[in-house]
Design a protein around this motif. Structure first.
Motif, short mmCIF file in Angstrom:
data_model
loop_
_atom_site.label_atom_id
_atom_site.label_comp_id
_atom_site.label_asym_id
_atom_site.label_seq_id
_atom_site.Cartn_x
_atom_site.Cartn_y
_atom_site.Cartn_z
N SER A 22 0.84 -1.20 0.00
CA SER A 22 0.00 0.00 0.00
C SER A 22 0.87 1.25 0.00
O SER A 22 2.07 1.20 0.29
CB SER A 22 -0.91 0.01 1.23
OG SER A 22 -0.14 0.22 2.40
N HIS A 23 0.25 2.38 -0.32
CA HIS A 23 0.98 3.64 -0.32
C HIS A 23 1.45 3.98 1.10
O HIS A 23 2.55 4.52 1.27
CB HIS A 23 0.10 4.77 -0.85
CG HIS A 23 -0.29 4.60 -2.28
ND1 HIS A 23 0.63 4.45 -3.30
CD2 HIS A 23 -1.50 4.53 -2.88
CE1 HIS A 23 0.00 4.31 -4.45
NE2 HIS A 23 -1.29 4.35 -4.22
N ALA A 24 0.66 3.63 2.09
CA ALA A 24 1.05 3.90 3.48
C ALA A 24 2.27 3.07 3.87
O ALA A 24 3.20 3.58 4.51
CB ALA A 24 -0.12 3.60 4.42
N GLU A 25 2.28 1.80 3.47
CA GLU A 25 3.44 0.94 3.77
C GLU A 25 4.68 1.43 3.03
O GLU A 25 5.78 1.43 3.59
CB GLU A 25 3.14 -0.50 3.38
CG GLU A 25 2.11 -1.18 4.24
CD GLU A 25 1.72 -2.55 3.70
OE1 GLU A 25 1.44 -3.43 4.53
OE2 GLU A 25 1.69 -2.73 2.47
N GLY A 26 4.50 1.85 1.80
CA GLY A 26 5.62 2.37 1.02
C GLY A 26 6.19 3.64 1.63
O GLY A 26 7.41 3.81 1.72
N THR A 27 5.30 4.52 2.07
CA THR A 27 5.73 5.76 2.71
C THR A 27 6.51 5.46 3.99
O THR A 27 7.57 6.05 4.23
CB THR A 27 4.52 6.65 3.03
OG1 THR A 27 3.82 6.93 1.81
CG2 THR A 27 4.95 7.96 3.67
N ALA A 28 6.01 4.53 4.78
CA ALA A 28 6.68 4.18 6.04
C ALA A 28 8.06 3.57 5.76
O ALA A 28 9.04 3.90 6.44
CB ALA A 28 5.82 3.21 6.84
N ALA A 29 8.14 2.70 4.77
CA ALA A 29 9.42 2.07 4.44
C ALA A 29 10.43 3.10 3.94
O ALA A 29 11.61 3.07 4.32
CB ALA A 29 9.21 0.98 3.40
N LEU A 30 9.97 4.01 3.10
CA LEU A 30 10.87 5.04 2.59
C LEU A 30 11.30 6.00 3.69
O LEU A 30 12.43 6.50 3.68
CB LEU A 30 10.21 5.81 1.44
CG LEU A 30 10.08 5.01 0.14
CD1 LEU A 30 9.14 5.71 -0.82
CD2 LEU A 30 11.44 4.80 -0.49
N ASP A 31 10.44 6.23 4.65
CA ASP A 31 10.79 7.08 5.78
C ASP A 31 11.90 6.44 6.61
O ASP A 31 12.85 7.11 7.02
CB ASP A 31 9.56 7.35 6.65
CG ASP A 31 9.76 8.50 7.60
OD1 ASP A 31 10.37 9.50 7.20
OD2 ASP A 31 9.30 8.38 8.76
N VAL A 32 11.80 5.13 6.82
CA VAL A 32 12.85 4.41 7.56
C VAL A 32 14.16 4.45 6.77
O VAL A 32 15.23 4.71 7.33
CB VAL A 32 12.42 2.96 7.84
CG1 VAL A 32 13.57 2.13 8.38
CG2 VAL A 32 11.25 2.94 8.82
#
Length: 77
Positions: A22-32
């Protein structure tokens, strides 16, 4: 010769590859990933900016997917 264990491992990898992120999971992974790169002493500024751009794009997609559409938008031609 391919063993049954290798076939099972391949099937497990295929199952994981088919899961849509999901976009939310992608955003979280990129933030890490961004925080990790920023902590590295040899991080190059253009790499940090690139990750920020990717994260921001994922965040925009997440927000646009959450945005409620109006009934009027369905009837515009």
């Amino acid at each position: 010769m391919i063993t049954e264990e290798e076939i099972d491992e391949t099937e497990d990898l295929n199952d994981e590859a088919e899961k849509i992120i999901s976009h939310a999971e992608g955003t979280a992974a990129l933030d890490v990933a961004l925080r990790y790169i920023e902590q590295q002493p040899d991080a190059l500024p253009h790499n940090v900016l690139f990750l920020k751009r990717l994260r921001d794009n994922a965040a925009r997609k997440r927000l646009s997917a959450q945005k409620q559409t109006t009934l009027d938008s369905f009837f515009k031609h």
